[in-house]
Scaffold this motif. Sequence first.
Motif, PDB file in Angstrom:
ATOM      1  N   ASN A 151      36.916  33.527  56.656  1.00 25.05           N
ATOM      2  CA  ASN A 151      36.921  33.770  58.098  1.00 25.05           C
ATOM      3  C   ASN A 151      36.517  35.204  58.431  1.00 25.05           C
ATOM      4  O   ASN A 151      35.751  35.440  59.363  1.00 25.05           O
ATOM      5  N   ALA A 152      37.033  36.163  57.673  1.00 23.08           N
ATOM      6  CA  ALA A 152      36.725  37.565  57.937  1.00 23.08           C
ATOM      7  C   ALA A 152      35.269  37.877  57.634  1.00 23.08           C
ATOM      8  O   ALA A 152      34.627  38.633  58.370  1.00 23.08           O
ATOM      9  N   SER A 153      34.734  37.307  56.568  1.00 23.08           N
ATOM     10  CA  SER A 153      33.342  37.606  56.235  1.00 23.08           C
ATOM     11  C   SER A 153      32.396  37.031  57.278  1.00 23.08           C
ATOM     12  O   SER A 153      31.341  37.612  57.548  1.00 23.08           O
ATOM     13  N   GLY A 154      32.764  35.913  57.880  1.00 24.49           N
ATOM     14  CA  GLY A 154      31.952  35.360  58.957  1.00 24.49           C
ATOM     15  C   GLY A 154      31.978  36.232  60.199  1.00 24.49           C
ATOM     16  O   GLY A 154      31.007  36.284  60.954  1.00 24.49           O
ATOM     17  N   ALA A 155      33.089  36.937  60.407  1.00 24.84           N
ATOM     18  CA  ALA A 155      33.203  37.813  61.565  1.00 24.84           C
ATOM     19  C   ALA A 155      32.556  39.177  61.316  1.00 24.84           C
ATOM     20  O   ALA A 155      31.971  39.765  62.213  1.00 24.84           O
ATOM     21  N   VAL A 156      32.673  39.669  60.093  1.00 30.68           N
ATOM     22  CA  VAL A 156      32.148  40.991  59.771  1.00 30.68           C
ATOM     23  C   VAL A 156      30.630  40.951  59.630  1.00 30.68           C
ATOM     24  O   VAL A 156      29.924  41.794  60.169  1.00 30.68           O
ATOM     25  N   MET A 192      32.132  31.226  48.971  1.00 36.85           N
ATOM     26  CA  MET A 192      33.355  30.522  48.602  1.00 36.85           C
ATOM     27  C   MET A 192      33.329  30.080  47.139  1.00 36.85           C
ATOM     28  O   MET A 192      34.331  30.179  46.439  1.00 36.85           O
ATOM     29  N   ILE A 193      32.197  29.610  46.667  1.00 35.65           N
ATOM     30  CA  ILE A 193      32.083  29.161  45.279  1.00 35.65           C
ATOM     31  C   ILE A 193      32.276  30.328  44.320  1.00 35.65           C
ATOM     32  O   ILE A 193      33.008  30.222  43.327  1.00 35.65           O
ATOM     33  N   VAL A 194      31.641  31.453  44.605  1.00 42.83           N
ATOM     34  CA  VAL A 194      31.767  32.622  43.724  1.00 42.83           C
ATOM     35  C   VAL A 194      33.208  33.118  43.687  1.00 42.83           C
ATOM     36  O   VAL A 194      33.755  33.395  42.607  1.00 42.83           O
ATOM     37  N   ILE A 195      33.850  33.221  44.830  1.00 42.81           N
ATOM     38  CA  ILE A 195      35.235  33.686  44.870  1.00 42.81           C
ATOM     39  C   ILE A 195      36.150  32.702  44.145  1.00 42.81           C
ATOM     40  O   ILE A 195      37.038  33.103  43.393  1.00 42.81           O
ATOM     41  N   THR A 196      35.929  31.410  44.347  1.00 36.94           N
ATOM     42  CA  THR A 196      36.751  30.400  43.685  1.00 36.94           C
ATOM     43  C   THR A 196      36.586  30.476  42.172  1.00 36.94           C
ATOM     44  O   THR A 196      37.577  30.441  41.430  1.00 36.94           O
ATOM     45  N   LEU A 197      35.357  30.591  41.697  1.00 38.55           N
ATOM     46  CA  LEU A 197      35.136  30.696  40.250  1.00 38.55           C
ATOM     47  C   LEU A 197      35.778  31.955  39.681  1.00 38.55           C
ATOM     48  O   LEU A 197      36.338  31.936  38.583  1.00 38.55           O
ATOM     49  N   LEU A 198      35.733  33.043  40.423  1.00 39.92           N
ATOM     50  CA  LEU A 198      36.361  34.283  39.979  1.00 39.92           C
ATOM     51  C   LEU A 198      37.872  34.119  39.868  1.00 39.92           C
ATOM     52  O   LEU A 198      38.478  34.507  38.867  1.00 39.92           O
ATOM     53  N   ILE A 199      38.491  33.527  40.877  1.00 37.92           N
ATOM     54  CA  ILE A 199      39.940  33.314  40.847  1.00 37.92           C
ATOM     55  C   ILE A 199      40.330  32.412  39.686  1.00 37.92           C
ATOM     56  O   ILE A 199      41.276  32.697  38.949  1.00 37.92           O
ATOM     57  N   VAL A 200      39.613  31.316  39.504  1.00 41.04           N
ATOM     58  CA  VAL A 200      39.923  30.378  38.427  1.00 41.04           C
ATOM     59  C   VAL A 200      39.720  31.041  37.063  1.00 41.04           C
ATOM     60  O   VAL A 200      40.544  30.888  36.154  1.00 41.04           O
ATOM     61  N   VAL A 235      25.062  30.192  52.696  1.00 40.62           N
ATOM     62  CA  VAL A 235      25.549  31.507  52.271  1.00 40.62           C
ATOM     63  C   VAL A 235      27.075  31.499  52.194  1.00 40.62           C
ATOM     64  O   VAL A 235      27.664  31.962  51.215  1.00 40.62           O
ATOM     65  N   MET A 236      27.732  30.951  53.198  1.00 42.32           N
ATOM     66  CA  MET A 236      29.197  30.897  53.194  1.00 42.32           C
ATOM     67  C   MET A 236      29.703  30.011  52.061  1.00 42.32           C
ATOM     68  O   MET A 236      30.697  30.332  51.415  1.00 42.32           O
ATOM     69  N   ALA A 237      29.039  28.904  51.801  1.00 42.52           N
ATOM     70  CA  ALA A 237      29.431  28.035  50.688  1.00 42.52           C
ATOM     71  C   ALA A 237      29.268  28.777  49.362  1.00 42.52           C
ATOM     72  O   ALA A 237      30.120  28.671  48.470  1.00 42.52           O
ATOM     73  N   GLY A 238      28.198  29.533  49.224  1.00 44.62           N
ATOM     74  CA  GLY A 238      27.983  30.324  48.012  1.00 44.62           C
ATOM     75  C   GLY A 238      29.060  31.371  47.818  1.00 44.62           C
ATOM     76  O   GLY A 238      29.549  31.569  46.701  1.00 44.62           O
ATOM     77  N   VAL A 268      45.300  30.527  50.973  1.00 43.36           N
ATOM     78  CA  VAL A 268      45.375  31.230  52.258  1.00 43.36           C
ATOM     79  C   VAL A 268      44.496  32.473  52.221  1.00 43.36           C
ATOM     80  O   VAL A 268      43.744  32.753  53.166  1.00 43.36           O
ATOM     81  N   LEU A 269      44.563  33.214  51.123  1.00 46.29           N
ATOM     82  CA  LEU A 269      43.738  34.414  50.976  1.00 46.29           C
ATOM     83  C   LEU A 269      42.252  34.073  50.990  1.00 46.29           C
ATOM     84  O   LEU A 269      41.463  34.745  51.668  1.00 46.29           O
ATOM     85  N   LEU A 270      41.862  33.021  50.291  1.00 45.95           N
ATOM     86  CA  LEU A 270      40.465  32.599  50.280  1.00 45.95           C
ATOM     87  C   LEU A 270      40.008  32.211  51.682  1.00 45.95           C
ATOM     88  O   LEU A 270      38.910  32.572  52.108  1.00 45.95           O
ATOM     89  N   HIS A 271      40.835  31.506  52.400  1.00 47.77           N
ATOM     90  CA  HIS A 271      40.500  31.101  53.763  1.00 47.77           C
ATOM     91  C   HIS A 271      40.332  32.324  54.660  1.00 47.77           C
ATOM     92  O   HIS A 271      39.399  32.399  55.469  1.00 47.77           O
ATOM     93  N   CYS A 272      41.213  33.304  54.511  1.00 48.33           N
ATOM     94  CA  CYS A 272      41.101  34.538  55.302  1.00 48.33           C
ATOM     95  C   CYS A 272      39.831  35.311  54.970  1.00 48.33           C
ATOM     96  O   CYS A 272      39.183  35.868  55.859  1.00 48.33           O
ATOM     97  N   ILE A 273      39.469  35.344  53.689  1.00 48.19           N
ATOM     98  CA  ILE A 273      38.250  36.049  53.283  1.00 48.19           C
ATOM     99  C   ILE A 273      37.028  35.394  53.904  1.00 48.19           C
ATOM    100  O   ILE A 273      36.130  36.081  54.401  1.00 48.19           O
TER     101      ILE A 273
END
Length: 61
Positions: free
Chosen positions: A22-27, A44-52, A39-42, A15-20
Amino acid sequence: MACVRECTNSVWLCVLLHCIVNASGAVYKIDDDIIGKAVMAGIMIVITLLIVHLNAERRFS
């Protein structure tokens, strides 16, 4: 997001990743073309790798 759910056993991080995303697309004005989607896929990939990675460190320590 499935990778985050599988590695962390937490729906809330998905949920947090999804919000990030969505928010980054708006900001940040990211166009809805192939470069904007890449860019958005990149992001998401960076955030996912960081979380994992952080979850793996916590799990083994």
